[in-house]
Design a protein around this motif. Sequence first.
Motif, PDB file in Angstrom:
ATOM      1  N   TRP A 114     -20.084 -21.075 -30.862  1.00 19.06           N
ATOM      2  CA  TRP A 114     -20.971 -22.068 -30.237  1.00 19.06           C
ATOM      3  C   TRP A 114     -22.417 -21.686 -29.934  1.00 19.06           C
ATOM      4  CZ3 TRP A 114     -20.921 -22.625 -24.146  1.00 19.06           C
ATOM      5  CH2 TRP A 114     -21.854 -23.672 -23.790  1.00 19.06           C
ATOM      6  N   TYR A 115     -22.666 -20.457 -29.444  1.00 17.98           N
ATOM      7  CA  TYR A 115     -23.982 -20.058 -29.191  1.00 17.98           C
ATOM      8  C   TYR A 115     -24.572 -19.913 -30.772  1.00 17.98           C
ATOM      9  CZ  TYR A 115     -22.046 -18.015 -24.895  1.00 17.98           C
ATOM     10  OH  TYR A 115     -21.278 -18.002 -23.550  1.00 17.98           O
ATOM     11  N   GLU A 116     -24.053 -19.526 -31.736  1.00 18.74           N
ATOM     12  CA  GLU A 116     -24.774 -19.401 -32.856  1.00 18.74           C
ATOM     13  C   GLU A 116     -25.236 -20.947 -33.257  1.00 18.74           C
ATOM     14  OE1 GLU A 116     -22.142 -17.732 -35.868  1.00 18.74           O
ATOM     15  OE2 GLU A 116     -22.431 -15.407 -34.713  1.00 18.74           O
ATOM     16  N   ASN A 117     -24.320 -21.852 -33.162  1.00 21.32           N
ATOM     17  CA  ASN A 117     -24.773 -23.453 -33.483  1.00 21.32           C
ATOM     18  C   ASN A 117     -26.002 -23.823 -32.610  1.00 21.32           C
ATOM     19  OD1 ASN A 117     -22.708 -23.634 -35.644  1.00 21.32           O
ATOM     20  ND2 ASN A 117     -21.366 -24.067 -33.780  1.00 21.32           N
ATOM     21  N   GLU A 118     -25.962 -23.174 -31.400  1.00 18.94           N
ATOM     22  CA  GLU A 118     -27.175 -23.740 -30.295  1.00 18.94           C
ATOM     23  C   GLU A 118     -28.550 -22.936 -30.327  1.00 18.94           C
ATOM     24  OE1 GLU A 118     -26.966 -26.311 -28.348  1.00 18.94           O
ATOM     25  OE2 GLU A 118     -24.754 -26.853 -28.903  1.00 18.94           O
ATOM     26  N   ILE A 119     -28.063 -21.574 -30.815  1.00 16.95           N
ATOM     27  CA  ILE A 119     -29.294 -20.694 -31.164  1.00 16.95           C
ATOM     28  C   ILE A 119     -29.255 -19.908 -32.386  1.00 16.95           C
ATOM     29  CG2 ILE A 119     -30.653 -18.732 -29.864  1.00 16.95           C
ATOM     30  CD1 ILE A 119     -28.798 -19.002 -27.564  1.00 16.95           C
ATOM     31  N   PRO A 120     -30.312 -20.636 -33.443  1.00 23.34           N
ATOM     32  CA  PRO A 120     -30.171 -20.246 -34.728  1.00 23.34           C
ATOM     33  C   PRO A 120     -30.338 -18.513 -34.951  1.00 23.34           C
ATOM     34  CG  PRO A 120     -31.685 -22.000 -34.530  1.00 23.34           C
ATOM     35  CD  PRO A 120     -31.469 -21.396 -33.101  1.00 23.34           C
ATOM     36  N   PHE A 121     -31.031 -17.774 -34.063  1.00 20.10           N
ATOM     37  CA  PHE A 121     -31.185 -16.432 -34.419  1.00 20.10           C
ATOM     38  C   PHE A 121     -30.252 -15.737 -33.545  1.00 20.10           C
ATOM     39  CE2 PHE A 121     -34.135 -17.923 -31.419  1.00 20.10           C
ATOM     40  CZ  PHE A 121     -33.974 -17.367 -30.192  1.00 20.10           C
ATOM     41  N   TYR A 122     -29.004 -16.157 -32.813  1.00 25.40           N
ATOM     42  CA  TYR A 122     -28.471 -15.453 -32.225  1.00 25.40           C
ATOM     43  C   TYR A 122     -27.544 -14.349 -32.879  1.00 25.40           C
ATOM     44  CZ  TYR A 122     -24.148 -14.814 -29.011  1.00 25.40           C
ATOM     45  OH  TYR A 122     -23.186 -14.059 -28.040  1.00 25.40           O
ATOM     46  N   ARG A 123     -27.250 -14.703 -33.950  1.00 27.82           N
ATOM     47  CA  ARG A 123     -26.588 -13.495 -34.950  1.00 27.82           C
ATOM     48  C   ARG A 123     -27.283 -12.232 -35.151  1.00 27.82           C
ATOM     49  NH1 ARG A 123     -22.218 -14.503 -38.035  1.00 27.82           N
ATOM     50  NH2 ARG A 123     -23.009 -13.139 -39.565  1.00 27.82           N
ATOM     51  N   TYR A 124     -28.770 -12.369 -34.718  1.00 27.04           N
ATOM     52  CA  TYR A 124     -29.253 -11.222 -34.918  1.00 27.04           C
ATOM     53  C   TYR A 124     -28.840  -9.936 -33.763  1.00 27.04           C
ATOM     54  CZ  TYR A 124     -33.175  -7.694 -34.976  1.00 27.04           C
ATOM     55  OH  TYR A 124     -33.980  -6.568 -35.118  1.00 27.04           O
ATOM     56  N   ARG A 125     -28.242 -10.243 -32.900  1.00 28.24           N
ATOM     57  CA  ARG A 125     -27.860  -9.215 -32.006  1.00 28.24           C
ATOM     58  C   ARG A 125     -26.659  -8.465 -32.374  1.00 28.24           C
ATOM     59  NH1 ARG A 125     -23.527 -10.559 -28.399  1.00 28.24           N
ATOM     60  NH2 ARG A 125     -24.596  -9.958 -26.578  1.00 28.24           N
ATOM     61  N   HIS A 126     -26.056  -8.989 -33.398  1.00 33.02           N
ATOM     62  CA  HIS A 126     -25.057  -8.206 -34.358  1.00 33.02           C
ATOM     63  C   HIS A 126     -25.555  -7.173 -35.381  1.00 33.02           C
ATOM     64  CE1 HIS A 126     -22.241 -10.925 -32.387  1.00 33.02           C
ATOM     65  NE2 HIS A 126     -22.517 -11.993 -33.255  1.00 33.02           N
ATOM     66  N   ILE A 127     -26.923  -6.895 -35.446  1.00 35.32           N
ATOM     67  CA  ILE A 127     -27.421  -5.615 -36.155  1.00 35.32           C
ATOM     68  C   ILE A 127     -27.048  -4.401 -35.462  1.00 35.32           C
ATOM     69  CG2 ILE A 127     -29.558  -5.500 -34.622  1.00 35.32           C
ATOM     70  CD1 ILE A 127     -29.453  -5.788 -38.599  1.00 35.32           C
ATOM     71  N   VAL A 128     -26.686  -4.082 -34.274  1.00 32.84           N
ATOM     72  CA  VAL A 128     -26.122  -2.866 -33.805  1.00 32.84           C
ATOM     73  C   VAL A 128     -24.636  -3.248 -33.474  1.00 32.84           C
ATOM     74  CG1 VAL A 128     -28.523  -2.020 -33.161  1.00 32.84           C
ATOM     75  CG2 VAL A 128     -27.244  -3.437 -31.445  1.00 32.84           C
ATOM     76  N   ARG A 129     -24.051  -2.054 -33.098  1.00 29.66           N
ATOM     77  CA  ARG A 129     -22.602  -2.059 -32.551  1.00 29.66           C
ATOM     78  C   ARG A 129     -22.718  -2.730 -31.142  1.00 29.66           C
ATOM     79  NH1 ARG A 129     -22.317   1.531 -36.508  1.00 29.66           N
ATOM     80  NH2 ARG A 129     -20.415   1.570 -37.899  1.00 29.66           N
ATOM     81  N   PRO A 130     -21.830  -3.570 -30.856  1.00 30.61           N
ATOM     82  CA  PRO A 130     -21.732  -3.955 -29.255  1.00 30.61           C
ATOM     83  C   PRO A 130     -21.062  -2.896 -28.527  1.00 30.61           C
ATOM     84  CG  PRO A 130     -19.566  -4.868 -30.682  1.00 30.61           C
ATOM     85  CD  PRO A 130     -20.612  -4.236 -31.796  1.00 30.61           C
ATOM     86  N   GLY A 131     -21.564  -2.743 -27.308  1.00 34.06           N
ATOM     87  CA  GLY A 131     -21.316  -1.598 -26.496  1.00 34.06           C
ATOM     88  C   GLY A 131     -20.516  -2.004 -25.176  1.00 34.06           C
ATOM     89  N   ILE A 132     -19.735  -0.925 -24.748  1.00 27.89           N
ATOM     90  CA  ILE A 132     -19.098  -1.291 -23.220  1.00 27.89           C
ATOM     91  C   ILE A 132     -19.972  -1.609 -22.271  1.00 27.89           C
ATOM     92  CG2 ILE A 132     -17.447   0.112 -21.793  1.00 27.89           C
ATOM     93  CD1 ILE A 132     -16.454   1.628 -24.034  1.00 27.89           C
ATOM     94  N   THR A 133     -21.174  -0.876 -22.186  1.00 23.84           N
ATOM     95  CA  THR A 133     -22.267  -1.402 -21.311  1.00 23.84           C
ATOM     96  C   THR A 133     -23.478  -1.647 -22.205  1.00 23.84           C
ATOM     97  OG1 THR A 133     -23.366  -0.902 -19.371  1.00 23.84           O
ATOM     98  CG2 THR A 133     -22.945   1.037 -20.738  1.00 23.84           C
ATOM     99  N   GLY A 134     -24.498  -2.286 -21.369  1.00 22.48           N
ATOM    100  CA  GLY A 134     -25.816  -2.631 -22.195  1.00 22.48           C
ATOM    101  C   GLY A 134     -26.833  -2.922 -21.567  1.00 22.48           C
ATOM    102  N   TRP A 135     -27.992  -3.146 -22.116  1.00 25.09           N
ATOM    103  CA  TRP A 135     -29.148  -3.408 -21.339  1.00 25.09           C
ATOM    104  C   TRP A 135     -29.300  -4.798 -20.893  1.00 25.09           C
ATOM    105  CZ3 TRP A 135     -33.289  -0.609 -19.953  1.00 25.09           C
ATOM    106  CH2 TRP A 135     -34.203  -1.198 -19.462  1.00 25.09           C
TER     107      TRP A 135
END
Length: 334
Positions: free
Chosen positions: A262-283
């Motif tokens: 859903w977010y990818e359809n609404e925000i075109p560049f949302y997929r860029y956040r997948h350039i690094v591995r997701p984390g248990i915690t984050g910024w």
Amino acid sequence: MIALIMTRLPYSRLMLVGTFVINIFVYFGLYISARRQTRLKIGLIPQGDYKLVEVPSVEWKILDHPNAPVDDFDAISVDLSYDISDEWERQLANYALRGIPVYHELHLRESLTGKVEIKHLSENNFGTLTPLQTYMGIKQVLDWVLALLTVITMAPAFCLIAILIKLDSPGPAFFRQTRLGYQGCPFKVFKFRTMTIARDKDTDVFAQRDAAMTKDADHRVTRLGRFLRRSRIDELPQLFNVLKGEMSWIGPRPEAEILSRWYENEIPFYRYRHIVRPGITGWAQVHQGHVADIEQVREKLNFDFYYIKNFSPWIDLIIVGRTIHTMLTGFGSR
């Protein structure tokens, strides 16, 4: 230390190391306390793309003309990409010669807010859209080793929490959900179950999307689940995802697949956040907590992009410290 070594006086190594570590924490605490009480005064040159950002520790002063007094200013902010007048150019050089730091408005705003505000990937200077690969490889190895040691050490605690969850409410001890991770690949994330089990699964997309969101004071959260979510203990089973190479200790939080689509359809560049591995915690997690609606997700992306842009061991260390504070205070939990 030099005096003890040179004079060869007897001393306790444990005492020496212990007092050194204690001093580090004491002085760091005093430094943080002093910084919180200090209010920076920053001059803003009103030319080009400038913006007054509300930051509690900053007092902005707009400089109406180049000869405005700046003796008590901590820094000067200016849009260096704008073709400013020659008079201002000379004055900027004077500020630097007088020891007053001059910052590019965009970079200063990012450092003060911890966010990279963009509407299109092309409009921001990332340097490169690919984070530092060397650190990414080293980080993955360190993640795996630390996760293995933690799982071995905390295995009894994991078993106890699982038993308590089973006693608190009917259903499995662990919760699994499909989320999008590194390079946009789906994977099953593991968590301690903190909600009651839905009797009937709804096939409607909108209902599934709504069910995937955790709301404020959500009635589905169990009694034990509130404590687990507040302390972030419910996230610990994701260490198994780290061991599988699907996640990292630190990185953008992975979203449920149905929400990510859903977010990818609404925000075109949302997929860029997948350039690094997701984390248990984050910024974004330590700044904002849980989010769901599109506007909150856009705000979260600003934090995620700041992390990716500044991808390094140093920002990871800051996140570790803030995560401890988050676990103690329960900030952002739902």
